[in-house]
Scaffold this motif. Structure first.
Motif, PDB file in Angstrom:
ATOM      1  N   THR A 157      -2.802  -3.604  -9.870  1.00 52.31           N
ATOM      2  CA  THR A 157      -2.742  -2.299  -9.214  1.00 52.31           C
ATOM      3  C   THR A 157      -4.147  -1.720  -9.097  1.00 52.31           C
ATOM      4  OG1 THR A 157      -0.523  -1.860 -10.078  1.00 52.31           O
ATOM      5  CG2 THR A 157      -1.807   0.043  -9.347  1.00 52.31           C
ATOM      6  N   GLN A 158      -4.514  -1.270  -7.910  1.00 56.49           N
ATOM      7  CA  GLN A 158      -5.802  -0.635  -7.659  1.00 56.49           C
ATOM      8  C   GLN A 158      -5.537   0.680  -6.936  1.00 56.49           C
ATOM      9  OE1 GLN A 158      -9.037  -3.706  -7.759  1.00 56.49           O
ATOM     10  NE2 GLN A 158      -8.028  -2.635  -9.418  1.00 56.49           N
ATOM     11  N   LEU A 159      -6.354   1.671  -7.230  1.00 57.78           N
ATOM     12  CA  LEU A 159      -6.177   3.002  -6.651  1.00 57.78           C
ATOM     13  C   LEU A 159      -7.339   3.342  -5.736  1.00 57.78           C
ATOM     14  CD1 LEU A 159      -5.082   4.829  -9.926  1.00 57.78           C
ATOM     15  CD2 LEU A 159      -3.614   3.721  -8.218  1.00 57.78           C
ATOM     16  N   VAL A 160      -7.037   4.117  -4.710  1.00 54.55           N
ATOM     17  CA  VAL A 160      -8.056   4.632  -3.795  1.00 54.55           C
ATOM     18  C   VAL A 160      -8.324   6.080  -4.186  1.00 54.55           C
ATOM     19  CG1 VAL A 160      -8.644   5.084  -1.375  1.00 54.55           C
ATOM     20  CG2 VAL A 160      -7.233   3.098  -1.972  1.00 54.55           C
ATOM     21  N   PRO A 161      -9.582   6.528  -4.188  1.00 55.65           N
ATOM     22  CA  PRO A 161      -9.878   7.908  -4.592  1.00 55.65           C
ATOM     23  C   PRO A 161      -9.075   8.935  -3.795  1.00 55.65           C
ATOM     24  CG  PRO A 161     -11.907   6.659  -4.299  1.00 55.65           C
ATOM     25  CD  PRO A 161     -10.799   5.793  -3.783  1.00 55.65           C
ATOM     26  N   ASP A 162      -8.755  10.042  -4.440  1.00 59.95           N
ATOM     27  CA  ASP A 162      -8.026  11.117  -3.762  1.00 59.95           C
ATOM     28  C   ASP A 162      -8.887  11.809  -2.715  1.00 59.95           C
ATOM     29  OD1 ASP A 162      -5.775  10.674  -5.329  1.00 59.95           O
ATOM     30  OD2 ASP A 162      -6.410  12.097  -6.864  1.00 59.95           O
ATOM     31  N   HIS A 163     -10.190  11.865  -2.997  1.00 63.00           N
ATOM     32  CA  HIS A 163     -11.100  12.553  -2.082  1.00 63.00           C
ATOM     33  C   HIS A 163     -12.234  11.609  -1.694  1.00 63.00           C
ATOM     34  CE1 HIS A 163      -8.991  16.259  -3.014  1.00 63.00           C
ATOM     35  NE2 HIS A 163      -9.147  15.980  -4.297  1.00 63.00           N
ATOM     36  N   VAL A 164     -12.476  11.510  -0.401  1.00 62.48           N
ATOM     37  CA  VAL A 164     -13.501  10.618   0.122  1.00 62.48           C
ATOM     38  C   VAL A 164     -14.540  11.443   0.861  1.00 62.48           C
ATOM     39  CG1 VAL A 164     -13.968   8.706   1.694  1.00 62.48           C
ATOM     40  CG2 VAL A 164     -11.872   8.706   0.335  1.00 62.48           C
ATOM     41  N   LYS A 165     -15.812  11.250   0.519  1.00 62.40           N
ATOM     42  CA  LYS A 165     -16.892  11.974   1.177  1.00 62.40           C
ATOM     43  C   LYS A 165     -17.742  10.990   1.966  1.00 62.40           C
ATOM     44  CE  LYS A 165     -20.746  15.155   0.366  1.00 62.40           C
ATOM     45  NZ  LYS A 165     -21.539  15.888  -0.660  1.00 62.40           N
ATOM     46  N   ILE A 166     -17.692  11.080   3.278  1.00 64.96           N
ATOM     47  CA  ILE A 166     -18.452  10.191   4.150  1.00 64.96           C
ATOM     48  C   ILE A 166     -19.725  10.918   4.583  1.00 64.96           C
ATOM     49  CG2 ILE A 166     -18.407   8.752   6.216  1.00 64.96           C
ATOM     50  CD1 ILE A 166     -16.299   8.016   4.123  1.00 64.96           C
ATOM     51  N   THR A 167     -20.879  10.338   4.246  1.00 67.57           N
ATOM     52  CA  THR A 167     -22.158  10.992   4.570  1.00 67.57           C
ATOM     53  C   THR A 167     -22.885  10.327   5.732  1.00 67.57           C
ATOM     54  OG1 THR A 167     -23.331   9.636   2.949  1.00 67.57           O
ATOM     55  CG2 THR A 167     -22.453  11.753   2.187  1.00 67.57           C
ATOM     56  N   GLU A 168     -22.470   9.144   6.129  1.00 66.33           N
ATOM     57  CA  GLU A 168     -23.088   8.453   7.257  1.00 66.33           C
ATOM     58  C   GLU A 168     -22.039   8.201   8.336  1.00 66.33           C
ATOM     59  OE1 GLU A 168     -25.240   4.911   6.352  1.00 66.33           O
ATOM     60  OE2 GLU A 168     -26.048   5.713   4.469  1.00 66.33           O
ATOM     61  N   LEU A 178      -6.871   1.626   4.837  1.00 67.24           N
ATOM     62  CA  LEU A 178      -6.634   2.405   3.635  1.00 67.24           C
ATOM     63  C   LEU A 178      -6.875   3.883   3.879  1.00 67.24           C
ATOM     64  CD1 LEU A 178      -8.393   0.223   0.893  1.00 67.24           C
ATOM     65  CD2 LEU A 178      -5.962   0.298   1.469  1.00 67.24           C
ATOM     66  N   LEU A 179      -6.155   4.685   3.098  1.00 68.64           N
ATOM     67  CA  LEU A 179      -6.306   6.139   3.130  1.00 68.64           C
ATOM     68  C   LEU A 179      -6.581   6.651   1.719  1.00 68.64           C
ATOM     69  CD1 LEU A 179      -3.266   7.073   5.410  1.00 68.64           C
ATOM     70  CD2 LEU A 179      -5.685   7.255   6.024  1.00 68.64           C
ATOM     71  N   PRO A 180      -7.208   7.812   1.597  1.00 71.23           N
ATOM     72  CA  PRO A 180      -7.366   8.408   0.273  1.00 71.23           C
ATOM     73  C   PRO A 180      -6.023   8.524  -0.440  1.00 71.23           C
ATOM     74  CG  PRO A 180      -8.675   9.598   1.891  1.00 71.23           C
ATOM     75  CD  PRO A 180      -7.837   8.621   2.661  1.00 71.23           C
ATOM     76  N   SER A 181      -6.038   8.313  -1.754  1.00 73.91           N
ATOM     77  CA  SER A 181      -4.860   8.411  -2.636  1.00 73.91           C
ATOM     78  C   SER A 181      -3.902   7.229  -2.504  1.00 73.91           C
ATOM     79  CB  SER A 181      -4.082   9.725  -2.411  1.00 73.91           C
ATOM     80  OG  SER A 181      -4.917  10.839  -2.625  1.00 73.91           O
ATOM     81  N   ASP A 182      -4.256   6.212  -1.737  1.00 76.29           N
ATOM     82  CA  ASP A 182      -3.387   5.033  -1.651  1.00 76.29           C
ATOM     83  C   ASP A 182      -3.286   4.334  -3.006  1.00 76.29           C
ATOM     84  OD1 ASP A 182      -2.349   4.948   0.913  1.00 76.29           O
ATOM     85  OD2 ASP A 182      -4.004   3.788   1.745  1.00 76.29           O
ATOM     86  N   ARG A 183      -2.114   3.791  -3.258  1.00 73.83           N
ATOM     87  CA  ARG A 183      -1.863   2.975  -4.449  1.00 73.83           C
ATOM     88  C   ARG A 183      -1.636   1.542  -3.978  1.00 73.83           C
ATOM     89  NH1 ARG A 183      -0.018   3.782  -9.685  1.00 73.83           N
ATOM     90  NH2 ARG A 183       1.259   2.107 -10.586  1.00 73.83           N
ATOM     91  N   ILE A 184      -2.499   0.639  -4.387  1.00 83.90           N
ATOM     92  CA  ILE A 184      -2.468  -0.746  -3.919  1.00 83.90           C
ATOM     93  C   ILE A 184      -1.841  -1.619  -5.003  1.00 83.90           C
ATOM     94  CG2 ILE A 184      -3.878  -2.702  -3.171  1.00 83.90           C
ATOM     95  CD1 ILE A 184      -6.070  -0.432  -2.612  1.00 83.90           C
ATOM     96  N   ILE A 234       0.880  -1.169   0.000  1.00 84.65           N
ATOM     97  CA  ILE A 234       0.000   0.000   0.000  1.00 84.65           C
ATOM     98  C   ILE A 234       0.916   1.218   0.000  1.00 84.65           C
ATOM     99  CG2 ILE A 234      -1.960   1.157   1.055  1.00 84.65           C
ATOM    100  CD1 ILE A 234      -2.545  -1.771   0.349  1.00 84.65           C
ATOM    101  N   GLY A 235       1.182   1.748  -1.192  1.00 85.73           N
ATOM    102  CA  GLY A 235       2.139   2.840  -1.311  1.00 85.73           C
ATOM    103  C   GLY A 235       3.482   2.439  -0.727  1.00 85.73           C
ATOM    104  N   GLU A 236       4.058   3.363   0.014  1.00 82.10           N
ATOM    105  CA  GLU A 236       5.331   3.093   0.686  1.00 82.10           C
ATOM    106  C   GLU A 236       5.139   2.786   2.164  1.00 82.10           C
ATOM    107  OE1 GLU A 236       8.247   2.924  -0.869  1.00 82.10           O
ATOM    108  OE2 GLU A 236       7.262   3.376  -2.780  1.00 82.10           O
ATOM    109  N   ARG A 237       3.895   2.813   2.647  1.00 79.46           N
ATOM    110  CA  ARG A 237       3.687   2.752   4.093  1.00 79.46           C
ATOM    111  C   ARG A 237       3.309   1.378   4.625  1.00 79.46           C
ATOM    112  NH1 ARG A 237      -1.591   3.549   5.877  1.00 79.46           N
ATOM    113  NH2 ARG A 237      -3.147   3.609   4.208  1.00 79.46           N
ATOM    114  N   LEU A 238       2.734   0.502   3.789  1.00 74.84           N
ATOM    115  CA  LEU A 238       2.311  -0.807   4.272  1.00 74.84           C
ATOM    116  C   LEU A 238       2.832  -1.912   3.361  1.00 74.84           C
ATOM    117  CD1 LEU A 238      -1.454  -0.079   5.130  1.00 74.84           C
ATOM    118  CD2 LEU A 238       0.516   0.021   6.671  1.00 74.84           C
ATOM    119  N   HIS A 239       3.209  -3.031   3.958  1.00 74.60           N
ATOM    120  CA  HIS A 239       3.721  -4.171   3.198  1.00 74.60           C
ATOM    121  C   HIS A 239       3.270  -5.453   3.891  1.00 74.60           C
ATOM    122  CE1 HIS A 239       7.422  -6.469   1.405  1.00 74.60           C
ATOM    123  NE2 HIS A 239       6.282  -6.782   0.809  1.00 74.60           N
ATOM    124  N   TRP A 240       2.435  -6.224   3.191  1.00 74.07           N
ATOM    125  CA  TRP A 240       1.904  -7.473   3.732  1.00 74.07           C
ATOM    126  C   TRP A 240       2.334  -8.638   2.849  1.00 74.07           C
ATOM    127  CZ3 TRP A 240      -3.518  -4.842   3.401  1.00 74.07           C
ATOM    128  CH2 TRP A 240      -3.623  -3.854   4.391  1.00 74.07           C
TER     129      TRP A 240
END
Length: 336
Positions: free
Chosen positions: A314-325, A297-303, A244-250
């Motif tokens: 490769t899967q991408l996480v949106p740059d902007h996340v809108k949580i309504t609930e 996961l965080l916004p803008s993550d590259r998986i 997950i980007g440079e921050r996570l490695h499983w």
């Protein structure tokens, strides 16, 4: 062979082809044009799957021609992989179902969900019961599956949808296989079964199968290739690497599956006859998702999900996340 469905800069229509020399892609249409032949079973992935095994033999022959005569093709006919858009290799699946054949993942996820969802005095006892239930016993494999939203398919380099009703989006890297004519295993793909974890418990309580937690748009990633079985000596010895980007490695392995894909196919046939192009997931690789690691996961993550011999999805996480609930779990400060 590594079979692909792709687009080039000069053709927006989906093309069906293969990878050569691990670095380039070429369409079967381009090879047939150069050769002066036409094989209708290689017009698309759909036709390939419907005409097995004859289509495999034809594809193999065309691949050998393309490798030997690669100097005859121009840059618009044989393209670097990095220069094309890889679509889901099976763009029109007949169905998509998913098993849970990794007991250690089911145990870890079950315990962690219970820890977050239940505060009653019996919690520790229930956690112990879950742990005992999923102790792996090769003589007691449960072949249960759920039906996925096959219309939510995305491919390599695509962005996962983050539902507005969830604050805890997760991935689930899996080995999947695709069926061909005659109920054969046509090939293997990497499958990412994205999950909204903080709405999973209510789905379980409803006892109707996953809905909000898994069926949202753009939640089912497959790719980057359909790898034919001749390239996979043993599908249960593949190393798995998730970054997950440079921050996570499983890290994980397909060795934790409790059944071979051939056995899974036998069990499916006891229930229904899968049409060619049915995608069948085997279950989540243990230690390779947030519900087990508590690293979300965080916004803008590259998986990047890599399986030995199957490539990297490769899967991408949106740059902007809108949580309504508001989440049923604790509020995430990193999503503010």
């Amino acid at each position: 062979m590594k079979l692909v469905t792709f687009q080039t800069k000069t053709s927006q229509e989906p093309l069906f082809g293969l990878v050569i020399n691990e670095k380039f892609v070429v369409s079967f249409a381009a090879i047939m044009k150069k050769q002066g032949t036409f094989v209708d079973s290689l017009e698309s992935m759909d036709s390939y799957l419907h005409y097995l095994p004859a289509s495999y033999d034809a594809a193999k022959e065309l691949m050998q021609y393309a490798v030997k005569q690669s100097h005859q093709f121009n840059e618009n006919e044989i393209c670097p992989i990095v220069a094309v858009k890889l679509l889901p290799p099976v763009p029109n699946p007949a169905a998509l179902i998913d098993f849970g054949l990794t007991p250690r993942h089911l145990r870890n996820a079950g315990v962690n969900l219970l820890q977050r969802e239940y505060t009653g005095p019996e919690r520790e006892e229930l956690k112990q019961k879950i742990a005992e239930k999923f102790q792996q016993d090769p003589n007691k494999v449960t072949f249960s599956y759920y039906k996925c939203n096959h219309n939510a398919l995305i491919g390599d380099g695509d962005t996962i949808h983050w539902p507005s009703y969830s604050s805890y989006l997760d991935i689930e890297p899996e080995l999947a296989f695709v069926t061909g004519k005659g109920n054969c295993i046509a090939g293997y793909v990497i499958f990412n079964d994205s999950t909204a974890r903080d709405v999973q418990w209510p789905d379980f309580q409803a006892m109707t199968g996953p809905t909000r937690c898994k069926d949202f748009d753009r939640s089912k990633g497959i790719g980057p290739f359909l790898v034919t079985p001749d390239e996979i000596d043993n599908p249960l010895v593949l190393d798995v690497d998730v970054r997950i980007g440079e921050r996570l490695h499983w890290k994980g392995s397909t060795s934790e599956y409790s059944a071979h894909p051939a056995k899974v196919m036998e069990e499916v046939l006891k229930v229904f006859t899968p049409l060619p192009g049915t995608i069948i997931g085997m279950g989540t690789i243990p230690d390779c998702c947030a519900i087990e690691t508590e690293q979300w996961l965080l916004p803008s993550d590259r998986i990047q999900i890599t399986f030995d011999k199957l490539g990297t999805l490769t899967q991408l996480v949106p740059d902007h996340v809108k949580i309504t609930e508001p989440s049923r779990w604790e509020k995430r400060s990193d999503l503010l």
